[in-house]
Design an enzyme around this catalytic site. Structure first.
Site, short mmCIF file in Angstrom:
data_model
loop_
_atom_site.label_atom_id
_atom_site.label_comp_id
_atom_site.label_asym_id
_atom_site.label_seq_id
_atom_site.Cartn_x
_atom_site.Cartn_y
_atom_site.Cartn_z
N LEU A 168 -5.08 -8.60 1.07
CA LEU A 168 -5.15 -9.83 1.80
C LEU A 168 -5.40 -9.67 3.33
O LEU A 168 -4.73 -8.71 3.93
CB LEU A 168 -4.05 -10.68 1.69
CG LEU A 168 -3.58 -11.09 0.32
CD1 LEU A 168 -2.22 -11.91 0.21
CD2 LEU A 168 -4.71 -12.13 -0.09
N THR B 9 0.74 -1.22 0.13
CA THR B 9 -0.07 -0.05 -0.03
C THR B 9 0.81 1.19 0.28
O THR B 9 1.67 1.46 0.96
CB THR B 9 -1.09 0.13 1.22
OG1 THR B 9 -1.33 -1.15 1.12
CG2 THR B 9 -1.93 1.16 1.30
N GLY C 114 -7.26 -3.77 15.35
CA GLY C 114 -6.12 -3.40 15.18
C GLY C 114 -5.39 -3.86 13.79
O GLY C 114 -6.29 -4.06 12.91
N LYS D 58 -3.08 2.27 9.97
CA LYS D 58 -2.04 2.91 9.20
C LYS D 58 -2.69 3.66 7.87
O LYS D 58 -2.46 4.86 7.57
CB LYS D 58 -0.97 2.04 8.67
CG LYS D 58 -0.04 2.40 7.72
CD LYS D 58 0.81 1.23 7.41
CE LYS D 58 0.55 0.47 5.85
NZ LYS D 58 1.57 0.02 5.32
N CYS E 286 -2.99 -2.50 8.89
CA CYS E 286 -3.28 -1.92 7.62
C CYS E 286 -4.31 -0.75 8.11
O CYS E 286 -4.21 0.29 7.81
CB CYS E 286 -4.01 -2.81 7.04
SG CYS E 286 -2.88 -4.23 6.03
C1 UDX Z 1 -7.54 -6.18 6.89
C2 UDX Z 1 -8.37 -6.06 5.76
O1 UDX Z 1 -9.55 -7.14 6.01
C3 UDX Z 1 -7.63 -6.56 4.62
O2 UDX Z 1 -8.47 -6.63 3.36
C4 UDX Z 1 -6.50 -5.61 4.16
O3 UDX Z 1 -5.84 -6.00 2.97
C5 UDX Z 1 -5.57 -5.56 5.54
O4 UDX Z 1 -6.32 -5.27 6.57
P1 UDX Z 1 -6.32 -7.68 8.73
O5 UDX Z 1 -5.51 -6.47 9.09
O6 UDX Z 1 -5.74 -9.18 8.39
O7 UDX Z 1 -6.97 -7.41 7.20
O8 UDX Z 1 -7.32 -8.01 9.67
P2 UDX Z 1 -9.01 -8.18 9.57
O9 UDX Z 1 -9.42 -9.47 9.66
O10 UDX Z 1 -9.77 -7.24 8.59
O11 UDX Z 1 -9.44 -7.57 11.16
C6 UDX Z 1 -8.89 -6.21 11.49
C7 UDX Z 1 -9.20 -5.73 12.90
O12 UDX Z 1 -10.47 -5.58 13.05
C8 UDX Z 1 -9.00 -7.15 13.91
O13 UDX Z 1 -8.42 -6.29 15.05
C9 UDX Z 1 -10.24 -7.83 14.30
O14 UDX Z 1 -10.40 -8.24 15.49
C10 UDX Z 1 -11.14 -6.96 14.07
N1 UDX Z 1 -12.54 -6.79 13.77
C11 UDX Z 1 -12.89 -7.63 12.68
C12 UDX Z 1 -13.70 -6.40 14.70
O15 UDX Z 1 -13.41 -5.87 15.66
N2 UDX Z 1 -14.92 -6.87 14.38
C13 UDX Z 1 -15.36 -7.38 13.05
O16 UDX Z 1 -16.50 -7.69 12.90
C14 UDX Z 1 -14.23 -7.61 12.20
#
Ligand code: UDX
Length: 478
Positions: free
Chosen positions: A160, A130, A270, A276, A273
């Site tokens: 991803l 990114t 958290g 940030k 991604c």
């Molecule tokens: C995210 C995006 O989903 C992805 O498409 C992008 O490329 C990178 O950022 P990721 O950081 O792996 O991916 O995490 P994700 O599974 O999306 O969860 C992010 C945060 O949100 C986690 O802390 C998760 O626990 C929280 N979350 C997720 C919630 O609090 N509630 C939800 O319903 C879903």
């Protein structure tokens, strides 16, 4: 195609492995020889030390030394490569801007190599990590500056989620390619031939700047949606009478237009991604003089969510953290990862130390090593000495006055029994992930219960004691 993947972290390594599965000749390049040695070993634990993704080690073992090669030196290979994927880390700076220094160093090094090549074949440099909108254009200028001939630049952002990198790369929702010329689109169609014209995968071709923006829009929209549930859904169920969080979620998301993903309320999202990218987009829009009210609100709601349960414990449960021992369960930013970047647990620790806790007893099924690396540095802040590290949830609970559940690890779902066996009321359970479906049992037994998305429930019962005549009596709640 002969492809060089520059940078072998979370973005580059799975990408290289999956490209090699498609039959391309892929060189995964990194300046860190230790990483390269670990990947070359094909040893799962060594690979997972750097990138912990299900299926990754197996995918590497499958094509290693046939289609997939690891290297710290691309001076020869670069001469006749068709495509470079730039998968370099682009960390945030304090003001929200993206630190492009690693990326720019790599870009200059590659441009210098390409300037010397004899071949006049078209070469494309593709940004996969990114990067701010306009970075493909910056790359183009660097290549021009070095006198590289017959090149194109493109943006092909990676979407991803952690824990799903291999599956997500094999079967993405969409492939977004931003380029300037038909020739470059054609080359990238050959790279992604298995996805072009796929019935379920959207193959989007657009300008580099649009592709760069799609990545920021996607991530900030996902965080906005999570923050709607955290900042509105949870508040409704916590503050208005007789509202049930789970039913609220089911009822609202039954509308086909509304996603269930993102609707589970938590103590903040958290990861490397969301935080940030939203800060970077705010910065970019501010620089362009555009308004960022919604994004700023989303960012603030998400940050507030990471510590608000500590405030609720003080104000609703009358819990005084001073000199108390708190078990902190879950340190990673989500389940099934050891990644603590931007994790809610980091903010919880800050808040708890700020309230004067005597000890934080930390446990996470995967992130203990990462946590110790992060916190085991008393020079950084002597209060960090108050964090102790434990091998199980039960160990962490021992001797504590309260527990704070910060990550949605499945193993915490059965925690109420462990709590009951290990610590006695008066005791406060703080559930940042709604992990305890049988919380009523705990409340009945006298444990105070405070969860995101529910009003505070004071413990009902009572320590049982033998009366003089040997009959058990119930005492009033503490
Ligand atoms: C995210 C995006 O989903 C992805 O498409 C992008 O490329 C990178 O950022 P990721 O950081 O792996 O991916 O995490 P994700 O599974 O999306 O969860 C992010 C945060 O949100 C986690 O802390 C998760 O626990 C929280 N979350 C997720 C919630 O609090 N509630 C939800 O319903 C879903």
């Amino acid at each position: 195609m002969k492809i060089i993947v520059v940078g072998t972290g979370f973005v580059g390594l799975p990408h290289a492995a999956v490209l090699s599965e498609a039959g391309h000749e892929v060189y995964a390049y990194d300046i860190d020889p230790q990483k390269i040695a670990a990947y070359e070993s094909c040893d799962r634990s060594q690979i997972e030390y750097y990138v912990n993704e299900p299926g990754l080690a197996a995918a590497i073992a499958e094509t290693h030394n046939r289609y997939l090669f690891f290297t710290t030196d691309i001076s020869e290979i670069a001469r006749d490569a068709d495509v470079f994927f730039m998968c370099i880390n682009t960390p945030p700076m304090r003001n929200g801007a993206t630190d492009l220094s690693y990326y720019l160093n790599a870009a200059h090094d590659i441009a210098a190599l390409l300037a010397e090549r004899e071949s006049d074949n078209r070469v494309i440099l593709v940004n996969k990590s990114t990067v701010p909108v306009g970075t493909a254009r910056v790359l183009e200028n660097i290549l021009k500056e070095h006198g590289v001939r017959n090149f194109g630049v493109a943006s092909n952002p990676e979407f991803l989620a952690q824990g799903n990198a291999i599956e997500g790369s094999r079967r993405p929702d969409r492939v977004v390619v931003g380029a300037d010329t038909e020739e470059d689109f054609q080359i990238l169609r050959r790279v992604y031939s298995q996805f072009v014209n796929h019935v379920r995968i959207k193959y989007v071709e657009t300008t580099p700047e649009t592709a760069e923006s799609i990545k920021y829009m996607g991530n900030t929209l996902l965080l906005t949606y999570i923050s709607f549930w955290n900042g509105v859904g949870a508040r409704v169920a916590e503050s208005l009478p007789n509202v049930r969080m789970e039913d609220l979620k089911i009822g609202v998301t039954a509308d086909g237009r509304i996603s269930t993903w993102g609707s589970y309320v938590s103590n903040g999202a958290g990861g490397s991604c969301f935080g940030k990218d939203i800060q970077s987009l705010i910065y970019q829009l501010n620089q362009a003089g555009a308004s960022t009210d919604l994004l700023q609100a989303v960012y603030n709601i998400n940050e507030y969510q990471k510590t608000y349960l500590v405030d609720r414990a003080i104000h609703e449960a009358n819990f005084n953290f001073n000199q108390k021992t708190v078990a902190l369960l879950g340190l990673a930013f989500k389940k099934r990862t050891n990644d603590m970047r931007d994790s809610a647990a980091l903010k919880a620790v800050e808040a708890l130390l700020g309230k004067g806790v005597k000890e934080i007893r930390a446990y996470d099924p995967l992130a203990m090593e990462a946590a110790q690396e992060y916190w085991f540095n008393p020079e950084k802040n002597h209060l960090l000495e108050r964090i102790t590290y434990h091998e199980s949830a039960q160990e962490a609970l021992r001797g504590s006055d309260a527990v704070f559940i910060s990550t949605d690890w499945e193993e915490f779902r059965g925690l109420s029994r462990t709590i009951e066996k290990t610590v006695a009321p008066p005791y406060l359970v703080i559930d940042g992930r709604r992990m305890m479906p049988d919380y009523e049992m705990l409340v009945e037994k006298g444990y105070d219960f405070l969860a995101v998305g529910s009003p505070f429930l004071p413990g009902k019962a009572v320590v049982t004691q033998s009366s003089d005549n040997g009959v058990a009596v119930e005492l009033e709640p503490a």
